[in-house]
Write a protein that holds these residues in place. Structure first.
Motif, PDB file in Angstrom:
ATOM      1  N   ARG A  61     -22.151  -6.194  35.340  1.00  0.00           N
ATOM      2  CA  ARG A  61     -21.384  -7.119  35.700  1.00  0.00           C
ATOM      3  C   ARG A  61     -20.324  -7.354  36.902  1.00  0.00           C
ATOM      4  N   ASP A  62     -20.358  -8.352  37.542  1.00  0.00           N
ATOM      5  CA  ASP A  62     -19.285  -8.349  38.572  1.00  0.00           C
ATOM      6  C   ASP A  62     -18.114  -7.753  38.267  1.00  0.00           C
ATOM      7  N   ALA A  63     -17.425  -7.050  38.969  1.00  0.00           N
ATOM      8  CA  ALA A  63     -16.205  -6.286  38.596  1.00  0.00           C
ATOM      9  C   ALA A  63     -14.868  -7.291  38.497  1.00  0.00           C
ATOM     10  N   HIS A  64     -15.061  -8.319  39.375  1.00  0.00           N
ATOM     11  CA  HIS A  64     -14.017  -9.392  39.538  1.00  0.00           C
ATOM     12  C   HIS A  64     -14.104 -10.523  38.673  1.00  0.00           C
ATOM     13  N   ALA A  65     -15.415 -10.709  38.211  1.00  0.00           N
ATOM     14  CA  ALA A  65     -15.547 -11.821  37.409  1.00  0.00           C
ATOM     15  C   ALA A  65     -16.864 -11.773  36.490  1.00  0.00           C
ATOM     16  N   PRO A  66     -16.723 -10.666  35.209  1.00  0.00           N
ATOM     17  CA  PRO A  66     -17.652 -10.402  34.445  1.00  0.00           C
ATOM     18  C   PRO A  66     -18.485 -11.497  33.824  1.00  0.00           C
ATOM     19  N   SER A  67     -17.951 -12.773  33.709  1.00  0.00           N
ATOM     20  CA  SER A  67     -18.453 -13.853  33.089  1.00  0.00           C
ATOM     21  C   SER A  67     -19.712 -14.572  34.115  1.00  0.00           C
ATOM     22  N   ARG A  68     -19.420 -13.994  35.356  1.00  0.00           N
ATOM     23  CA  ARG A  68     -20.487 -14.769  36.341  1.00  0.00           C
ATOM     24  C   ARG A  68     -21.941 -13.868  36.312  1.00  0.00           C
ATOM     25  N   PRO A  69     -23.033 -14.942  36.136  1.00  0.00           N
ATOM     26  CA  PRO A  69     -24.389 -14.321  36.129  1.00  0.00           C
ATOM     27  C   PRO A  69     -24.592 -13.312  37.150  1.00  0.00           C
ATOM     28  N   LEU A  70     -25.302 -12.150  36.978  1.00  0.00           N
ATOM     29  CA  LEU A  70     -25.473 -11.021  37.864  1.00  0.00           C
ATOM     30  C   LEU A  70     -26.361 -11.464  38.844  1.00  0.00           C
ATOM     31  N   ASP A  71     -25.820 -11.231  40.089  1.00  0.00           N
ATOM     32  CA  ASP A  71     -26.592 -11.347  41.188  1.00  0.00           C
ATOM     33  C   ASP A  71     -27.735 -10.199  41.552  1.00  0.00           C
ATOM     34  N   ARG A  72     -29.038 -10.641  41.500  1.00  0.00           N
ATOM     35  CA  ARG A  72     -30.112  -9.730  41.620  1.00  0.00           C
ATOM     36  C   ARG A  72     -30.240  -8.795  42.735  1.00  0.00           C
ATOM     37  N   ASP A  73     -29.980  -9.199  44.015  1.00  0.00           N
ATOM     38  CA  ASP A  73     -29.752  -8.349  45.085  1.00  0.00           C
ATOM     39  C   ASP A  73     -28.868  -7.282  44.873  1.00  0.00           C
ATOM     40  N   ARG A  74     -27.698  -7.674  44.575  1.00  0.00           N
ATOM     41  CA  ARG A  74     -26.534  -6.514  44.250  1.00  0.00           C
ATOM     42  C   ARG A  74     -26.874  -5.856  43.319  1.00  0.00           C
ATOM     43  N   HIS A  75     -27.436  -6.047  42.115  1.00  0.00           N
ATOM     44  CA  HIS A  75     -27.857  -5.183  41.120  1.00  0.00           C
ATOM     45  C   HIS A  75     -29.198  -4.353  41.751  1.00  0.00           C
ATOM     46  N   SER A  76     -30.227  -4.814  42.595  1.00  0.00           N
ATOM     47  CA  SER A  76     -31.080  -4.049  42.928  1.00  0.00           C
ATOM     48  C   SER A  76     -30.516  -2.824  44.042  1.00  0.00           C
ATOM     49  N   ALA A  77     -29.743  -3.222  44.936  1.00  0.00           N
ATOM     50  CA  ALA A  77     -28.958  -2.271  45.639  1.00  0.00           C
ATOM     51  C   ALA A  77     -28.238  -1.236  44.903  1.00  0.00           C
ATOM     52  N   ALA A  78     -27.582  -1.610  43.839  1.00  0.00           N
ATOM     53  CA  ALA A  78     -26.744  -0.588  43.054  1.00  0.00           C
ATOM     54  C   ALA A  78     -27.920   0.312  42.493  1.00  0.00           C
ATOM     55  N   VAL A  79     -28.726  -0.133  42.130  1.00  0.00           N
ATOM     56  CA  VAL A  79     -29.628   0.661  41.333  1.00  0.00           C
ATOM     57  C   VAL A  79     -30.381   1.579  42.082  1.00  0.00           C
ATOM     58  N   ALA A  80     -30.735   1.164  43.378  1.00  0.00           N
ATOM     59  CA  ALA A  80     -31.137   2.166  44.442  1.00  0.00           C
ATOM     60  C   ALA A  80     -30.299   3.405  44.589  1.00  0.00           C
ATOM     61  N   ASP A  81     -28.877   2.852  44.661  1.00  0.00           N
ATOM     62  CA  ASP A  81     -27.899   4.158  44.850  1.00  0.00           C
ATOM     63  C   ASP A  81     -27.729   4.916  43.685  1.00  0.00           C
ATOM     64  N   LEU A  82     -28.173   4.383  42.406  1.00  0.00           N
ATOM     65  CA  LEU A  82     -27.597   5.181  41.228  1.00  0.00           C
ATOM     66  C   LEU A  82     -28.931   6.263  41.095  1.00  0.00           C
ATOM     67  N   ARG A  83     -30.114   5.700  41.519  1.00  0.00           N
ATOM     68  CA  ARG A  83     -31.422   6.543  41.467  1.00  0.00           C
ATOM     69  C   ARG A  83     -31.054   7.835  42.145  1.00  0.00           C
ATOM     70  N   SER A  84     -30.248   7.972  43.213  1.00  0.00           N
ATOM     71  CA  SER A  84     -30.089   9.102  44.072  1.00  0.00           C
ATOM     72  C   SER A  84     -28.854   9.997  43.440  1.00  0.00           C
ATOM     73  N   LEU A  85     -28.076   9.718  42.270  1.00  0.00           N
ATOM     74  CA  LEU A  85     -27.274  10.505  41.911  1.00  0.00           C
ATOM     75  C   LEU A  85     -27.741  11.512  41.153  1.00  0.00           C
ATOM     76  N   PRO A  86     -27.003  12.855  41.317  1.00  0.00           N
ATOM     77  CA  PRO A  86     -27.559  14.014  40.504  1.00  0.00           C
ATOM     78  C   PRO A  86     -27.198  14.245  39.023  1.00  0.00           C
TER      79      PRO A  86
END
Length: 464
Positions: free
Chosen positions: A44-69
């Motif tokens: 969820r959005d760190a400042h407004a957890p009740s807000r619907p999740l934005d797909r683009d922000r989620h996709s960008a975060a997932v791409a970075d998470l995939r590179s974690l060791p």
């Protein structure tokens, strides 16, 4: 996989082979030595957890998470929920440490995208929206939609703490696999009640302290309820698997076939050489749910090919009973918990009650009387489990069982080498909730009446 193994899994399977395969893999017995945990969170959005999740922000975060060791496999559920599954660990301390290390990396990466992990059994505010477009999830959605909205809620809006323990010894006793199987289905109701943490949908109370568990009970019972109780769990589980409806038939191109009212056993018999399963093969492990079957349910759906062993293994992965035997036991009934480290408590309590012989014997005696409240129907659609999801520890029988269970777990944790920090977390949870007949959902409901900054619905630590 060797070429010979690939050929075996890819050829058509007979009914006898399917029966033997399921019985061979469901309970792998031996001394309990390893345990695991699968942690699901809403993103969820760190400042407004009740807000619907934005797909683009989620996709960008997932791409970075995939590179974690990470040492733990990282996956995502259809609604964007994050799941972290550390490898099986040799001790409770090792399991906690590995999960914590990987979660620290995940949370730091999400913070860079102004996202956070939120622990609720069911999304308190948002409608289920499917983010993932794989054929598996499109087929699941089509299958569940025939029955109603429960499937989409499960797929896209739920999160849990799944504790995995070894099957146990072949021989009878406190750690015998048959005893552990029965314990899991009785203690499971106590775990539902103690850790209930999903009382809201659309920002309003649902009347259930675990809306997630109530929703689970509304899923297709052929794949979401437990097998009927039997003297031999292997036989019961094998019958359950073969008689469960097929969710989908995979194919390399195009959408997957979604049959209606066809069990795996019927698939074999309709398309291949079914043979004789076994002289001990019983009748279906649960009666057909005729009151809730879709109107077009029937065995006449055309199936494109005979099933293979790969299809059988995939079929097992689409079954969602509260306890799923996959060599080990997956306990799937615990709501995700609010607070960064709160997941450690259900992991510690469950591990202590299953893997410490003294605690296991004590808790079995404490929960055995609950069988009378459950009645003849399997979990989670029986009175005991429905009471656990609705009333949690306000129910006197469940409260008494929880007091006994947490007392036994707290005494066992030092014997299992649990750290003082982990023992303190269990003690704090016991004092805050169990001793008072409360559960985390009660904090959420209180916050609706008296909202304060940092309330549990926000996903951050609530009031003490």
């Amino acid at each position: 996989m060797l070429d010979e193994d690939r050929a075996t899994t890819a050829r058509a399977i007979s009914e006898a082979e399917a029966w033997a395969h399921v019985q061979a893999i469901c309970f792998k017995t031996g001394p309990p030595r390893r345990l695991g945990v699968e942690l699901e969170f809403l993103v969820r959005d760190a400042h407004a957890p009740s807000r619907p999740l934005d797909r683009d922000r989620h996709s960008a975060a997932v791409a970075d998470l995939r590179s974690l060791p990470l040492r733990s496999p990282l996956t995502f559920e259809p609604g964007g929920q994050l799941e972290l599954s550390p490898p099986p660990a040799p001790s409770l301390t090792a399991c906690v440490a590995e999960a914590e290390a990987d979660l620290d990396l995940v949370r730091a990466t999400l913070r860079a995208h102004d996202l956070t992990l939120v622990g609720h059994g069911c999304d308190p505010y948002n409608l289920p929206v499917r983010f993932l477009d794989q054929p598996r999830y499109a087929a699941m959605e089509a299958y569940f939609d025939r029955r109603g909205p429960a499937g989409r809620l499960m797929m896209c809006s739920s999160a849990s703490v799944q504790v995995c323990v070894d099957a146990g010894y072949e021989e009878p006793g406190p750690l015998g696999f048959a005893r552990r199987w029965r314990l899991a289905h009785l203690l499971g109701a106590v775990l539902v009640a103690a850790f209930a943490n999903s009382p809201l949908r659309g920002g309003r109370p649902t009347g259930w302290r675990s809306t997630r568990q109530a929703n689970w009970a509304d899923l297709d019972p052929g794949r979401s309820q437990a097998p009927a109780e039997a003297r031999d769990p292997r036989t019961a589980w094998a019958a359950y698997v073969l008689d469960a409806p097929v969710m989908c038939v995979r194919c390399d191109e195009g959408p997957w076939t979604v049959p209606t009212g066809v069990s795996f056993r019927q698939w074999i018999r309709a398309t291949g050489d079914h043979g004789a399963a076994t002289s001990a093969d019983p009748a279906p492990s649960h009666p057909p749910d005729t009151d809730h079957c879709p109107p077009d349910t029937g065995p006449g759906t055309a199936l494109p090919r005979p099933p293979t062993r790969e299809d059988l293994d995939y079929h097992v992965s689409t079954l969602f009973p509260p306890v799923r035997p996959r060599g080990h036991l997956e306990l799937r009934m615990i709501d995700a918990q609010s607070g960064d480290d709160a997941w450690r408590v259900p992991l510690a309590v469950t591990t202590a009650l299953f893997d410490d012989p003294e605690a296991s014997e004590r808790v079995y005696r404490a929960v055995k009387p609950l069988a009378e409240l459950a009645g003849p129907h399997p979990p989670p659609r029986n009175p005991l489990w429905r009471t656990a999801a609705r009333d949690a520890l306000t129910d006197p029988e469940l409260h008494a069982a929880a007091l006994a269970a947490f007392a036994a777990a707290r005494e066992a944790l030092p014997r299992l080498g649990a750290s003082p920090r982990l023992q303190s977390a269990v003690a704090d949870f016991t004092d805050r909730y169990v001793a008072r007949g409360r559960c985390p959902a009660d904090d959420v409901l209180d916050a609706l009446l008296d909202p304060r900054p940092g309330d549990p619905v926000s996903g951050k630590e609530g009031r003490r």
